[in-house]
Design a protein around this motif. Structure first.
Motif, PDB file in Angstrom:
ATOM      1  N   GLY A 131       0.706  -1.039   0.380  1.00  0.00           N
ATOM      2  CA  GLY A 131       0.117  -0.074   0.306  1.00  0.00           C
ATOM      3  C   GLY A 131       0.795   1.152   0.008  1.00  0.00           C
ATOM      4  O   GLY A 131       2.023   1.247   0.008  1.00  0.00           O
ATOM      5  N   PRO A 132      -0.113   2.357   0.095  1.00  0.00           N
ATOM      6  CA  PRO A 132       0.916   3.786  -0.034  1.00  0.00           C
ATOM      7  C   PRO A 132       2.055   3.984   1.012  1.00  0.00           C
ATOM      8  O   PRO A 132       2.704   4.939   1.184  1.00  0.00           O
ATOM      9  N   MET A 133       1.805   3.202   2.522  1.00  0.00           N
ATOM     10  CA  MET A 133       2.552   3.426   3.194  1.00  0.00           C
ATOM     11  C   MET A 133       3.662   1.882   3.306  1.00  0.00           C
ATOM     12  O   MET A 133       4.686   2.601   4.448  1.00  0.00           O
ATOM     13  N   LEU A 134       3.623   1.287   2.232  1.00  0.00           N
ATOM     14  CA  LEU A 134       4.756   0.258   2.174  1.00  0.00           C
ATOM     15  C   LEU A 134       5.280  -0.538   3.783  1.00  0.00           C
ATOM     16  O   LEU A 134       6.220  -0.239   4.432  1.00  0.00           O
ATOM     17  N   MET A 135       3.230  -1.173   4.314  1.00  0.00           N
ATOM     18  CA  MET A 135       3.394  -1.612   5.439  1.00  0.00           C
ATOM     19  C   MET A 135       2.198  -3.092   5.283  1.00  0.00           C
ATOM     20  O   MET A 135       2.165  -2.698   4.881  1.00  0.00           O
ATOM     21  N   GLY A 136       2.162  -3.040   6.654  1.00  0.00           N
ATOM     22  CA  GLY A 136       1.450  -4.245   7.160  1.00  0.00           C
ATOM     23  C   GLY A 136       0.781  -4.137   7.979  1.00  0.00           C
ATOM     24  O   GLY A 136       0.973  -4.065   8.719  1.00  0.00           O
ATOM     25  N   GLY A 137       0.245  -5.981   8.523  1.00  0.00           N
ATOM     26  CA  GLY A 137      -0.295  -5.478   9.887  1.00  0.00           C
ATOM     27  C   GLY A 137       1.196  -6.576  10.848  1.00  0.00           C
ATOM     28  O   GLY A 137       1.273  -5.960  11.189  1.00  0.00           O
ATOM     29  N   PHE A 138       0.519  -7.626  10.813  1.00  0.00           N
ATOM     30  CA  PHE A 138       1.592  -8.653  11.919  1.00  0.00           C
ATOM     31  C   PHE A 138       2.698  -9.583  11.469  1.00  0.00           C
ATOM     32  O   PHE A 138       2.025 -10.653  10.668  1.00  0.00           O
ATOM     33  N   ALA A 139       3.660 -10.080  11.685  1.00  0.00           N
ATOM     34  CA  ALA A 139       4.081 -11.522  11.121  1.00  0.00           C
ATOM     35  C   ALA A 139       5.152 -10.998  12.363  1.00  0.00           C
ATOM     36  O   ALA A 139       6.425 -10.495  13.158  1.00  0.00           O
ATOM     37  N   ASN A 140       5.415 -12.242  12.570  1.00  0.00           N
ATOM     38  CA  ASN A 140       6.818 -13.091  12.929  1.00  0.00           C
ATOM     39  C   ASN A 140       8.292 -12.760  12.374  1.00  0.00           C
ATOM     40  O   ASN A 140       8.185 -14.379  11.402  1.00  0.00           O
ATOM     41  N   VAL A 141       9.124 -12.541  12.336  1.00  0.00           N
ATOM     42  CA  VAL A 141      10.324 -12.415  11.140  1.00  0.00           C
ATOM     43  C   VAL A 141      11.380 -12.817  11.683  1.00  0.00           C
ATOM     44  O   VAL A 141      12.578 -13.438  11.025  1.00  0.00           O
ATOM     45  N   GLY A 142      10.600 -13.679  12.454  1.00  0.00           N
ATOM     46  CA  GLY A 142      12.505 -14.625  13.778  1.00  0.00           C
ATOM     47  C   GLY A 142      13.483 -14.507  14.032  1.00  0.00           C
ATOM     48  O   GLY A 142      14.233 -14.664  13.884  1.00  0.00           O
TER      49      GLY A 142
END
Length: 424
Positions: free
Chosen positions: A280-291
């Protein structure tokens, strides 16, 4: 994800653009590619339709639980209060003490031994967030602002002192009452009172009507703060100019991105790459466990704790202070049904990433280069939970990482008006 960037190396010049070589031609994505046997250039590797989903919006999305989200008068009041140190018990800390005005209102240090061992996230462009706090402990900016004012490790204030301070300041009183109506009478009340922590015994001794009136002040201050935050919109970036050119039919993006940034975009926009989470326009997302492995602070549960907190919050979108509890309740029900991943934290926006070091929820990465190196290798063993299964190492070369950094620099929106980042 392994990066196959063969054939893209002949036409970059330290972030600039120069003519393609004699045996190359500029393809539809704006990069130089070797001519094929037929003499026709390659189609290019950038998914232009996908990139156009990064187009900026005319303004932030609606905030239905805050009827004053777009009120200029409320925004002015919110701005005053954000920079007001009198909201803290000692009168020496304001919201800006943690959210640095010279840093896109992001934190620069974190107390890993304190009650909130996380870095303060940037607030410029934050109106596009769906969840607030690294674990999503609030479902709106006004909830987050109201909660932070009383939270230990943040302002550690209280709603009684807040109401009294506003009433005793002529400017604040006039602006508040013009928007929300009369302030409660605090004559004869104790110095501090709030439902939990210091002042909770005095709070319990107040009658229900007084408690409700003081809680309304805190909720209203949160809504005014949100109105101000919604004015903090990053200006146009080179990425915006590139996407705008695409929308007008110029598939090269009008030269708005350098070859180096374009090559970074090929990495970012890969379906299994960064764009899978940063959208999206802010280059963002929800939640993630990136490790992430063990960091400088204590291990945290992540999103499960945040979901529990927002469901229990008196300031959530379904609560008594919401201006649209039906919509708020639907959002919370959807989030509860979706569940919460252990160890997951909010995927941050990247529109200000070049200006908001350090990075990660605990500030463990000092530079953007360290962040990119982590995603290239994913060599850490998750301290909490299990890494998002779809994540694979970027396996990027040093040149690839430099290209990604150039793209992120090009995606950064122009700074907001400095007048909005100080007390009015």
């Amino acid at each position: 994800m392994a990066l196959l960037l063969l054939g893209l190396g002949g036409c970059a010049e330290e972030g600039g653009r120069k003519p393609c070589a004699a045996d190359e031609e500029r393809a539809a994505d704006g990069l130089c590619y070797p001519l094929g046997d037929s003499g026709a250039p390659a189609a290019g590797t950038i998914n232009l339709a996908l990139v156009q989903t990064l187009a900026p919006m005319d303004g932030p999305p609606a905030s239905p639980t805050n009827a004053l989200a777009n009120s200029a008068a409320a925004a002015l009041l919110g701005q005053r209060l954000f920079f007001d140190p009198a909201l803290s018990p000692g009168g020496d800390q304001s919201c800006a003490s943690c959210h640095d005005p010279d840093h896109d209102l992001a934190g620069t240090v974190v107390d890993h031994e304190g009650p909130l061992p996380r870095i303060a996230p940037p607030l410029v462009g934050s109106a596009w967030r769906e969840w607030w706090g690294w674990t999503g402990a609030c479902d709106s900016a006004w909830c987050a602002a109201a909660t932070a004012l009383e939270a230990p490790g943040q302002l550690d204030g209280d709603r009684l002192s807040l109401a009294r301070h506003i009433a005793e300041d002529e400017t604040l009183k006039a602006e508040y009452e013009a928007i929300f109506g009369a302030l409660p009478d605090t004559t004869g009340l104790p110095d501090r009172a709030r439902p939990a922590g210091t002042g909770s015994e005095d709070w319990a001794a107040l009658d229900a009507d007084t408690q409700q009136a003081l809680s309304a002040v805190l909720a209203n201050v949160g809504k005014a703060t949100e109105a101000w935050l919604r004015t903090l919109q990053p200006g146009a970036s080179d990425l915006d100019r590139y996407v705008d050119a695409l929308s007008r039919g110029d598939t090269t993006g009008g030269g708005a991105l350098s070859d180096r940034a374009l090559r970074g975009l090929t990495i970012f926009a890969d379906e299994q790459g960064c764009l899978a989470c940063h959208q999206g326009p802010m280059l963002m997302g929800g939640f993630a466990n990136v490790g992430l492995g063990a960091g400088p602070g204590p291990a945290e549960e992540g999103r499960p704790a945040g979901l529990a907190a927002v469901l229990a919050s008196e300031f959530n979108g379904a609560g008594a202070w919401s201006d649209d509890p039906e919509t708020g309740a639907a959002r919370l029900a959807e989030a509860e049904a979706a569940g919460a991943t252990l160890g997951a934290t909010r995927v941050p926006a990247l529109r200000t990433s070049g200006r908001t070091a350090p990075y990660a929820h605990d500030g463990r990465f000092a530079t953007l280069g360290e962040v990119l190196a982590f995603y290239s290798a994913l060599s850490e063993t998750p301290e909490t939970g299990t890494r998002e299964p779809s994540m694979t190492p970027l396996a990027a070369t040093d040149d690839d990482l430099a290209d990604l950094a150039a793209f992120l620099e090009a995606a950064a929106g122009a700074p907001v008006d400095p007048a909005l980042l100080q007390a009015p």
